[in-house]
Scaffold this active site. Structure first.
Site, mmCIF file in Angstrom:
data_model
loop_
_atom_site.group_PDB
_atom_site.id
_atom_site.type_symbol
_atom_site.label_atom_id
_atom_site.label_comp_id
_atom_site.label_asym_id
_atom_site.label_seq_id
_atom_site.Cartn_x
_atom_site.Cartn_y
_atom_site.Cartn_z
ATOM 1 N N GLY A 1 2.605 -1.291 4.411
ATOM 2 C CA GLY A 1 2.752 0.116 4.202
ATOM 3 C C GLY A 1 4.239 0.685 3.739
ATOM 4 O O GLY A 1 4.803 0.463 2.812
ATOM 5 N N GLY A 2 4.669 1.301 4.875
ATOM 6 C CA GLY A 2 6.317 1.739 4.830
ATOM 7 C C GLY A 2 7.022 0.882 4.300
ATOM 8 O O GLY A 2 7.776 1.558 3.216
ATOM 9 N N GLY B 1 2.186 1.861 10.932
ATOM 10 C CA GLY B 1 3.056 2.895 10.689
ATOM 11 C C GLY B 1 3.661 3.323 12.110
ATOM 12 O O GLY B 1 4.332 4.442 12.296
ATOM 13 N N GLU C 1 -5.515 -5.623 10.604
ATOM 14 C CA GLU C 1 -4.757 -4.532 10.900
ATOM 15 C C GLU C 1 -4.871 -3.738 12.006
ATOM 16 O O GLU C 1 -5.685 -2.742 12.172
ATOM 17 C CB GLU C 1 -4.568 -3.519 9.722
ATOM 18 N N ASN D 1 0.703 -1.062 0.227
ATOM 19 C CA ASN D 1 -0.043 0.027 0.059
ATOM 20 C C ASN D 1 1.105 1.220 -0.010
ATOM 21 O O ASN D 1 1.494 1.574 0.979
ATOM 22 C CB ASN D 1 -0.946 -0.196 1.468
ATOM 23 N N TRP D 2 1.007 1.909 -1.164
ATOM 24 C CA TRP D 2 1.857 2.990 -1.434
ATOM 25 C C TRP D 2 1.328 4.223 -0.790
ATOM 26 O O TRP D 2 1.989 5.335 -0.751
ATOM 27 C CB TRP D 2 2.329 3.192 -2.565
ATOM 28 N N LYS D 3 -0.062 4.279 -0.436
ATOM 29 C CA LYS D 3 -0.547 5.526 0.330
ATOM 30 C C LYS D 3 -0.161 6.757 -0.457
ATOM 31 O O LYS D 3 -0.433 6.680 -1.708
ATOM 32 C CB LYS D 3 0.038 5.546 1.649
ATOM 33 N N SER E 1 3.168 -2.854 10.436
ATOM 34 C CA SER E 1 4.673 -2.517 10.509
ATOM 35 C C SER E 1 5.268 -3.840 10.121
ATOM 36 O O SER E 1 6.313 -4.464 11.072
ATOM 37 C CB SER E 1 4.991 -2.187 12.021
ATOM 38 N N GLU F 1 -7.034 4.419 8.097
ATOM 39 C CA GLU F 1 -6.901 5.807 7.713
ATOM 40 C C GLU F 1 -7.949 6.482 7.490
ATOM 41 O O GLU F 1 -8.333 7.492 7.661
ATOM 42 C CB GLU F 1 -5.548 5.799 7.115
ATOM 43 N N HIS G 1 -9.460 0.700 5.317
ATOM 44 C CA HIS G 1 -8.325 1.175 5.737
ATOM 45 C C HIS G 1 -8.553 1.853 6.996
ATOM 46 O O HIS G 1 -9.281 2.860 6.853
ATOM 47 C CB HIS G 1 -7.276 1.579 4.791
#
Ligand code: PEP
Length: 251
Positions: free
Chosen positions: A235-236, A174, A168, A9-11, A214, A98, A96
């Protein structure tokens, strides 16, 4: 037999040129594997380019990070499921944390989004997860059950086959703080049992349940060794070629 799914997930990161380089370099380093599905979730404007790239190698596909709960019409700034489908992308992330937190997406909105996506033949990564306060109160199972029953458990078993569930925990996204393999396994097993209760044992054994929060090359293999963890939503770490490739190889 469930395939392992590793999704990046490149956000809201990368330019289009950076996105193309990121996808191309990852794809170059991975040998096709029929037991694994690798997914890229770039920002909306890059979907056609990344989808074109992922059609060139089996085992890869592209998806959007969100879609509208409406079919079409006067919804300035929204992106409909059929538009995503028309870019060549095959997947969409729905729910998600967020978006639940920052955009106030309710269970009902997520239900409509899921229905829109499935009606356009998009496969859905449906995210669920509890907050730290909820875990501290030992409310995690109840919270996850509510998210599933209110947004996706009304679907037919046939529709459910197009869903991947991503567990998640919000406190792990994150933050660098991963759920322990046992904490993640316990929740994945709980989710699988709920699918069996609502639908049937066969469906419960077929639906992939992936973990997000993470995930890094250093913790991926201990998570993937758990019997009910079928991959990861990353993610990251998905923005770094070598890190993401190591996670893919960690199975
Ligand atoms: C995510 O955004 O779905 C996620 C799990 O992020 P991170 O890997 O950075 O925790």
């Amino acid at each position: 037999m469930r395939k392992q799914i590793i999704a990046g997930n490149w956000k809201m990161h990368t330019t289009i040129d950076e996105a193309i380089i990121l996808a191309s370099e990852i794809m170059e380093k991975i040998k096709p594997d029929t037991e694994q599905q690798i997914l890229f979730f770039p920002p909306f404007p890059y979907l056609p380019e990344i989808a074109k790239l992922t059609t060139t190698k089996s085992g890869f596909d592209t998806g959007a990070q969100n879609c509208s709960s409406e079919h079409s019409g006067a919804y300035t700034g929204e992106v409909a499921a059929f538009m995503i489908r028309s870019t060549g992308a095959g997947w969409v992330i729905i729910g998600h944390s967020e978006r639940r937190q920052l955009m106030n997406e309710t269970h009902d909105v997520l239900k409509k989004k899921t229905e829109q996506a499935l009606s356009e033949n998009l496969r859905v990564v449906f995210c669920c997860g509890e907050s730290l306060a909820q875990r501290n109160e030992n409310l995690q199972n109840r919270m996850i059950a509510n998210q599933l029953y209110d947004s996706i458990f009304h679907l037919s078993p046939d529709m459910m086959k197009n869903i991947v569930i991503a567990y998640e925990p919000v406190w792990a996204i994150g933050t660098g703080q991963t759920a322990s393999p046992q904490q993640a396994q316990d929740m994945h097993q709980f989710i699988r049992n709920e699918i069996a209760k609502q639908f049937n044992e066969y469906l419960a054994s077929e639906i992939p349940i992936i973990y997000g929060g993470s995930v890094k090359s250093s913790n991926a293999s201990s998570l993937f060794s758990q019997p009910d963890i079928d991959g990861a939503l990353v993610g990251g770490a998905s923005l770094f070629v070598d890190e993401f490739v190591s996670i893919i190889h960690a199975r």
